[in-house]
Enzyme design. Structure first.
Site, PDB file in Angstrom:
ATOM      1  N   ASP A  63       0.874  -1.165   0.000  1.00  0.00           N
ATOM      2  CA  ASP A  63       0.000   0.000   0.000  1.00  0.00           C
ATOM      3  C   ASP A  63       0.917   1.222   0.000  1.00  0.00           C
ATOM      4  O   ASP A  63       1.661   1.463   0.963  1.00  0.00           O
ATOM      5  CB  ASP A  63      -0.888  -0.028   1.253  1.00  0.00           C
ATOM      6  N   ASN A  90       2.602   6.370  -9.649  1.00  0.00           N
ATOM      7  CA  ASN A  90       1.389   6.358 -10.482  1.00  0.00           C
ATOM      8  C   ASN A  90       0.152   5.890  -9.724  1.00  0.00           C
ATOM      9  O   ASN A  90      -0.967   6.249 -10.099  1.00  0.00           O
ATOM     10  CB  ASN A  90       1.657   5.421 -11.684  1.00  0.00           C
ATOM     11  N   TYR A 155      -9.715  14.671  -4.959  1.00  0.00           N
ATOM     12  CA  TYR A 155      -8.857  14.227  -6.058  1.00  0.00           C
ATOM     13  C   TYR A 155      -8.097  15.421  -6.661  1.00  0.00           C
ATOM     14  O   TYR A 155      -6.874  15.366  -6.841  1.00  0.00           O
ATOM     15  CB  TYR A 155      -9.701  13.519  -7.118  1.00  0.00           C
TER      16      TYR A 155
HETATM   17  P1  NAP Z   1      -6.756   2.560 -12.221  1.00  0.00           P
HETATM   18  O1  NAP Z   1      -7.155   1.969 -13.512  1.00  0.00           O
HETATM   19  O2  NAP Z   1      -7.808   2.643 -11.157  1.00  0.00           O
HETATM   20  O3  NAP Z   1      -5.486   1.814 -11.625  1.00  0.00           O
HETATM   21  C1  NAP Z   1      -5.018   2.222 -10.365  1.00  0.00           C
HETATM   22  C2  NAP Z   1      -3.727   1.529 -10.011  1.00  0.00           C
HETATM   23  O4  NAP Z   1      -3.286   2.047  -8.746  1.00  0.00           O
HETATM   24  C3  NAP Z   1      -3.889   0.019  -9.842  1.00  0.00           C
HETATM   25  O5  NAP Z   1      -2.727  -0.590 -10.315  1.00  0.00           O
HETATM   26  C4  NAP Z   1      -4.012  -0.136  -8.333  1.00  0.00           C
HETATM   27  O6  NAP Z   1      -3.516  -1.377  -7.836  1.00  0.00           O
HETATM   28  C5  NAP Z   1      -3.071   0.971  -7.847  1.00  0.00           C
HETATM   29  N1  NAP Z   1      -3.364   1.392  -6.476  1.00  0.00           N
HETATM   30  C6  NAP Z   1      -4.502   1.933  -5.969  1.00  0.00           C
HETATM   31  N2  NAP Z   1      -4.352   2.189  -4.655  1.00  0.00           N
HETATM   32  C7  NAP Z   1      -3.086   1.801  -4.314  1.00  0.00           C
HETATM   33  C8  NAP Z   1      -2.340   1.814  -3.124  1.00  0.00           C
HETATM   34  N3  NAP Z   1      -2.870   2.257  -1.969  1.00  0.00           N
HETATM   35  N4  NAP Z   1      -1.068   1.351  -3.147  1.00  0.00           N
HETATM   36  C9  NAP Z   1      -0.528   0.886  -4.296  1.00  0.00           C
HETATM   37  N5  NAP Z   1      -1.199   0.832  -5.464  1.00  0.00           N
HETATM   38  C10 NAP Z   1      -2.462   1.292  -5.482  1.00  0.00           C
HETATM   39  O7  NAP Z   1      -6.221   4.068 -12.446  1.00  0.00           O
HETATM   40  P2  NAP Z   1      -5.539   4.789 -13.719  1.00  0.00           P
HETATM   41  O8  NAP Z   1      -6.597   5.494 -14.457  1.00  0.00           O
HETATM   42  O9  NAP Z   1      -4.603   3.867 -14.426  1.00  0.00           O
HETATM   43  O10 NAP Z   1      -4.704   5.910 -12.947  1.00  0.00           O
HETATM   44  C11 NAP Z   1      -3.298   5.851 -12.797  1.00  0.00           C
HETATM   45  C12 NAP Z   1      -2.813   7.238 -12.419  1.00  0.00           C
HETATM   46  O11 NAP Z   1      -3.151   8.145 -13.470  1.00  0.00           O
HETATM   47  C13 NAP Z   1      -3.471   7.788 -11.151  1.00  0.00           C
HETATM   48  O12 NAP Z   1      -2.538   8.523 -10.405  1.00  0.00           O
HETATM   49  C14 NAP Z   1      -4.562   8.693 -11.705  1.00  0.00           C
HETATM   50  O13 NAP Z   1      -4.916   9.691 -10.799  1.00  0.00           O
HETATM   51  C15 NAP Z   1      -3.855   9.248 -12.928  1.00  0.00           C
HETATM   52  N6  NAP Z   1      -4.751   9.797 -13.936  1.00  0.00           N
HETATM   53  C16 NAP Z   1      -5.699   9.039 -14.547  1.00  0.00           C
HETATM   54  C17 NAP Z   1      -6.524   9.617 -15.501  1.00  0.00           C
HETATM   55  C18 NAP Z   1      -7.602   8.845 -16.215  1.00  0.00           C
HETATM   56  O14 NAP Z   1      -8.419   9.481 -16.907  1.00  0.00           O
HETATM   57  N7  NAP Z   1      -7.641   7.530 -16.119  1.00  0.00           N
HETATM   58  C19 NAP Z   1      -6.366  10.974 -15.827  1.00  0.00           C
HETATM   59  C20 NAP Z   1      -5.402  11.713 -15.172  1.00  0.00           C
HETATM   60  C21 NAP Z   1      -4.587  11.119 -14.242  1.00  0.00           C
HETATM   61  P3  NAP Z   1      -4.457  -2.724  -7.790  1.00  0.00           P
HETATM   62  O15 NAP Z   1      -4.514  -3.203  -9.217  1.00  0.00           O
HETATM   63  O16 NAP Z   1      -3.763  -3.671  -6.903  1.00  0.00           O
HETATM   64  O17 NAP Z   1      -5.796  -2.275  -7.298  1.00  0.00           O
END
Ligand code: NAP
Length: 250
Positions: A63, A90, A155
């Site tokens: 975590d 990330n 967020y």
């Molecule tokens: P996602 O699909 O929900 O994936 C989230 C990832 O973070 C998963 O690998 C999850 O691990 C991991 N995670 C969550 N909580 C955690 C913790 N406490 N410790 C370690 N790992 C943890 O999200 P995503 O869209 O790929 O987002 C990745 C990054 O990009 C984030 O920082 C998000 O804010 C940013 N972002 C996303 C978007 C978008 O539109 N998608 C836009 C701007 C920025 P598990 O698989 O084990 O759950």
């Protein structure tokens, strides 16, 4: 290849954006540690894909918001893959809640993973990079750092914090050859927003603010991530690279 003989740690590398970046780094020659917190099978499958490319890989549960787990993760990656050259902060979480209904637990959760987690992992990794006099840290921010969005207070605040954290880390770590930059994605189709994107009204409203006219895929971000991880960006630190289909100019 741009990342040969490098060791990378990608937090939240099990799924979506982190996974795409982890696989791309491996294609560029890096050994990659794939961090996850709950989806072990997804992390293991990312590791198998990386190994198929002939690179070393490791799935490591931690975590990112818990200091002891972070320290154990960094120790394990260093022991098993070698000193970390590239960190991608990330791991992120998001929950849409109206400001007046935002409770302390959700605030703590989002700030804990999205901001404190970057500080904890960044500090643990940078301490080791300092001893080697080099390193690259990429903090995944968001367009939300600069644009308030409804039901997204915690967020947006966490991501605005990441922008300043990036600058402060960059300033203090520059003397040790450690470059720290942020990568700010625009709307990207992933697990974090799958439900939102199923809502046609939400999707249409968002598309009006994306000049290039589409929601991104995680793979749209890997070129920028490779650039920030490689020697190509050696004279760049403390900056945010926004990859958002033009959202930033609307
Ligand atoms: P996602 O699909 O929900 O994936 C989230 C990832 O973070 C998963 O690998 C999850 O691990 C991991 N995670 C969550 N909580 C955690 C913790 N406490 N410790 C370690 N790992 C943890 O999200 P995503 O869209 O790929 O987002 C990745 C990054 O990009 C984030 O920082 C998000 O804010 C940013 N972002 C996303 C978007 C978008 O539109 N998608 C836009 C701007 C920025 P598990 O698989 O084990 O759950």
């Amino acid at each position: 290849m741009k990342l040969e003989r490098q060791v990378a740690l990608v937090t939240g590398g099990s799924r979506s954006i982190g996974r795409a970046v982890a696989l791309a780094f491996a294609r560029e020659g890096a050994a990659v540690a794939v961090n996850y917190v709950s989806h072990a099978e997804e992390a293991e499958s990312a590791v198998r894909e990386i190994e198929k490319q002939g690179r070393r890989a490791l799935a490591v549960r931690a975590d990112a918001s818990q200091r002891a787990q972070v320290q154990a993760m960094v120790d394990e990656v260093t022991t098993r893959l070698g000193p970390i050259d590239i960190l991608v902060n990330n791991a992120g979480v998001q929950k849409r809640v109206f400001f007046l209904e935002l409770d302390e637990a959700d605030w703590d959760w989002m700030l804990g993973v999205n901001l404190k987690g970057y500080f904890l992992v960044g500090q643990a990794v940078a301490a080791r990079m300092k001893a080697r006099g080099r390193g690259k840290i990429i903090n995944v921010s968001s367009e939300a750092a600069g644009f308030p969005a409804p039901r997204m207070t915690a967020y947006c605040v966490s991501k605005a914090g990441v922008a300043m954290l990036t600058k402060c880390m960059a300033l203090e770590l520059a003397p040790y050859g450690i470059r720290v930059n942020a990568l700010a994605p625009g709307l990207t189709r992933t697990d974090i927003n799958r439900k939102d994107l199923e809502d046609d009204t939400f999707l249409k409203a968002r598309l009006t603010r994306i000049p290039l006219g589409r929601v991104m895929a995680p793979e749209d971000l890997v070129g920028a991530a490779i650039f920030l991880a490689s020697a190509d960006s050696d004279m760049m630190t403390g900056m945010t690279l926004q990859v958002d289909g033009g959202r930033g100019i609307t």
